[in-house]
Design an enzyme around this catalytic site. Structure first.
Site, PDB file in Angstrom:
ATOM      1  N   THR A 220     -43.172   6.520  16.755  1.00  0.00           N
ATOM      2  CA  THR A 220     -44.404   7.210  17.173  1.00  0.00           C
ATOM      3  C   THR A 220     -45.038   7.887  15.959  1.00  0.00           C
ATOM      4  O   THR A 220     -44.710   7.534  14.823  1.00  0.00           O
ATOM      5  CB  THR A 220     -44.109   8.221  18.309  1.00  0.00           C
ATOM      6  OG1 THR A 220     -45.344   8.704  18.848  1.00  0.00           O
ATOM      7  CG2 THR A 220     -43.275   9.410  17.844  1.00  0.00           C
ATOM      8  N   ASN A 221     -45.948   8.826  16.184  1.00  0.00           N
ATOM      9  CA  ASN A 221     -46.612   9.539  15.083  1.00  0.00           C
ATOM     10  C   ASN A 221     -46.787  11.001  15.486  1.00  0.00           C
ATOM     11  O   ASN A 221     -46.308  11.419  16.544  1.00  0.00           O
ATOM     12  CB  ASN A 221     -47.957   8.867  14.786  1.00  0.00           C
ATOM     13  CG  ASN A 221     -48.821   8.815  16.016  1.00  0.00           C
ATOM     14  OD1 ASN A 221     -49.258   9.829  16.521  1.00  0.00           O
ATOM     15  ND2 ASN A 221     -49.026   7.614  16.551  1.00  0.00           N
ATOM     16  N   ARG A 222     -47.485  11.764  14.683  1.00  0.00           N
ATOM     17  CA  ARG A 222     -47.533  13.215  14.870  1.00  0.00           C
ATOM     18  C   ARG A 222     -48.651  13.693  15.800  1.00  0.00           C
ATOM     19  O   ARG A 222     -48.930  14.887  15.860  1.00  0.00           O
ATOM     20  CB  ARG A 222     -47.699  13.901  13.512  1.00  0.00           C
ATOM     21  CG  ARG A 222     -46.531  13.708  12.593  1.00  0.00           C
ATOM     22  CD  ARG A 222     -46.795  14.414  11.267  1.00  0.00           C
ATOM     23  NE  ARG A 222     -45.845  14.000  10.264  1.00  0.00           N
ATOM     24  CZ  ARG A 222     -44.621  14.491  10.137  1.00  0.00           C
ATOM     25  NH1 ARG A 222     -44.204  15.414  10.966  1.00  0.00           N
ATOM     26  NH2 ARG A 222     -43.810  14.057   9.196  1.00  0.00           N
ATOM     27  N   SER A 223     -49.314  12.820  16.499  1.00  0.00           N
ATOM     28  CA  SER A 223     -50.416  13.270  17.359  1.00  0.00           C
ATOM     29  C   SER A 223     -49.894  14.142  18.499  1.00  0.00           C
ATOM     30  O   SER A 223     -48.953  13.772  19.197  1.00  0.00           O
ATOM     31  CB  SER A 223     -51.159  12.057  17.934  1.00  0.00           C
ATOM     32  OG  SER A 223     -52.080  12.492  18.896  1.00  0.00           O
TER      33      SER A 223
END
Ligand code: PMT
Length: 409
Positions: A220-223
């Site tokens: 995933t990512n940091r959103s």
């Protein structure tokens, strides 16, 4: 919406709003003090009307101290705003909210009785009316109460369904007053009706997609979802019918918004294509994984003897490029770490977006997880409009202002 020098200051969503808060005789009346306080903190001018029985639970001094305004109890009391002009509060109100609303008060409003200041104000106002019932579960479920609730709904009164849980009687049932923060969300939703996005269907995406590696891990990512949720809140507050397609976040669901929960890019792809086909505007604020693990392991991947592990990735569909609809206007975001304007221009062209909202995610206070963002609007011709650092709700309004130019009349 005009942006001014206060953009980065605390946003007061109910500034310039006159709220009449009716409090009736329920043990939940103590929560109305918290509601009054929160309304004032959000910038509203709050006039409180207590019914006689409400004063058995909480006194006028509490509300006067919280709102810095006189509190109305009787029709003819010295402090009553109605003793001289009996429709004064009704005329001034942008919204009337009754919280908690007892079975007795619901019945009186349904009957149109005006033997107390609250009834008189409700009869005389043209402002939207919101009621938040609170009572014993059996009282709420009683056909008489349900009938009154139905009558009120048919007359356009916004009824906030009470929650399930433990009630003052000690019993469990449906009759708990909705939490003050949620009541305010309902108010903001109702107040937004008739705004410049009325009759517009808006689809927003939020959060970072989660691409499974095995049953317990994902890429995933940091959103955080904050930018997308702010857009949904802003669009709702301007009267739009909003669908928010979001990955899991720590943020509470938005009242008055159709919440669609997804995990992966492919799930988001399916939902966005379906929702946007008949919509006016798509704003893709989600951080979507361009690639996913090609073959997610059916069982948890065990540590082996190898020092390295090679992961094969497969390309995800480009959601915004594929989304289409007869009147659909598309707005992309671009999370850039360098050459933001140039890359955003390329994205506007390749993704068929009316414009791209470029944010340099390496800049302090901007991009992932922050409450603020510094964005530039970039179109396919390379025109750039740079905005200052602003809170995400203000950025969201600026995006909606800009998008208005492209929407069909
Ligand atoms: O959620 P927050 O913590 O508030 O953070 C906000 C944010 C930084 C995530 C947001 O402001 C932002 O920049 N979102 C877009 C992030 C991104 O994925 O950018 P991108 O340059 O990789 O993609 C460009 C556009 O194409 C985006 O609108 C993206 O949603 C869309 N896209 C990308 C890949 C893909 N497969 N399909 C897409 O539709």
């Amino acid at each position: 919406m005009q942006l001014d020098s206060t953009q980065t200051q605390r946003y007061l969503p109910l500034r310039d709003h006159n709220v009449v808060l009716g409090v009736t005789g329920s043990i939940a009346a103590y929560k109305a003090a918290d509601l009054a306080s929160k309304l004032v903190q959000q910038g509203a001018a709050v006039d409180v009307i207590l019914t006689e029985s409400a004063t058995e639970f909480v006194g006028p001094t509490t509300f006067a101290a919280l709102t810095h305004r006189p509190v109305t109890v009787g029709l003819f009391g010295a402090n009553s705003a109605l003793s001289i002009d009996h429709v004064a509060l009704a005329m001034r109100a942008n919204v009337v909210v009754v919280a908690p609303a007892t079975a007795n008060t619901l019945a009186k409003i349904a009957m149109g009785l005006s033997d107390d200041p609250l009834g008189a104000t409700i009869l005389a106002t043209s402002a939207p009316i919101i009621v938040a019932p609170a009572m014993d579960g059996d009282m709420y479920d009683n056909p008489a109460t349900q009938w009154n609730v139905q009558v009120l709904r048919e007359r356009g009164v916004h009824v906030i369904e009470p929650g399930e849980g433990r009630l003052a009687s000690g019993l469990t049932g449906r009759g708990r007053l909705e939490e003050p923060a949620r009541i305010i969300e309902h108010m903001r939703w109702v107040l937004g009706r008739g705004g410049d996005y009325s009759h517009r269907r808006v689809v927003i995406t939020a959060g970072g997609t989660q691409e499974p590696l095995d049953p317990v891990r994902y890429l995933t990512n940091r959103s955080s979802g904050k930018m997308g949720y702010a857009l949904a809140e802003a669009a709702r507050g301007r009267g739009a019918e909003v669908t928010l397609i979001t990955t899991p976040t720590a943020l509470p669901d938005l009242v008055g918004v159709t919440m669609v929960k997804v995990n992966t890019a492919r799930e988001m792809h399916r939902e966005v294509l379906q929702a946007s086909a008949d919509s006016d505007l798509l704003v893709m604020a989600a951080a979507v994984a361009d690639y996913r693990p090609a073959k997610p392991a059916p069982q948890k991947i065990k540590k082996g003897d190898e020092d390295t592990l090679v992961l094969e990735l497969a390309r995800n569909p480009d959601i915004i490029t594929e989304a289409s609809g007869q009147r659909l206007v598309k707005v992309a975001f671009a999370a850039e770490t360098m050459n933001a304007a140039e890359n955003a221009k390329t994205k506007a062209v390749s993704k068929g977006a009316a414009f791209v909202v470029a944010n340099d995610v390496t800049e302090a206070g901007s991009g992932f997880g922050t409450d603020t963002n510094r964005v530039a609007f970039v179109d396919a011709q390379g025109n750039v409009e740079q905005l200052p650092l602003m809170n995400k709700l203000t950025v969201a309004h600026a995006v909606l202002d800009r998008a208005q130019r492209y929407l069909s009349r």
